[in-house]
Motif scaffolding. Structure first.
Motif: not given
Length: 51
Positions: A5-9, A19-29, A33-35
């Motif tokens: 259960d996560i509270e959020g917006h 990517t390289g030795n990891g992975a990424y997930v794109l989020v809206p621009k 600066g948000a957590d």
């Protein structure tokens, strides 16, 4: 599968991309600066050589 259960917006569905030795997930621009929390909701592809 565990339940969290996560509270959020907002929720953004995405796919982890390699990517390289990891992975990424794109989020809206506008999220700059948000957590952010990332929750894996499916098993990774077993065809991948990376762990």
């Amino acid at each position: 599968m565990d339940r969290f259960d996560i509270e959020g917006h907002e929720v953004h569905d995405g796919e982890a991309k390699p990517t390289g030795n990891g992975a990424y997930v794109l989020v809206p621009k506008r999220w700059l600066g948000a957590d952010v929390k990332v929750v894996r909701v499916s098993e990774p592809d077993t065809d991948s050589d990376d762990e």
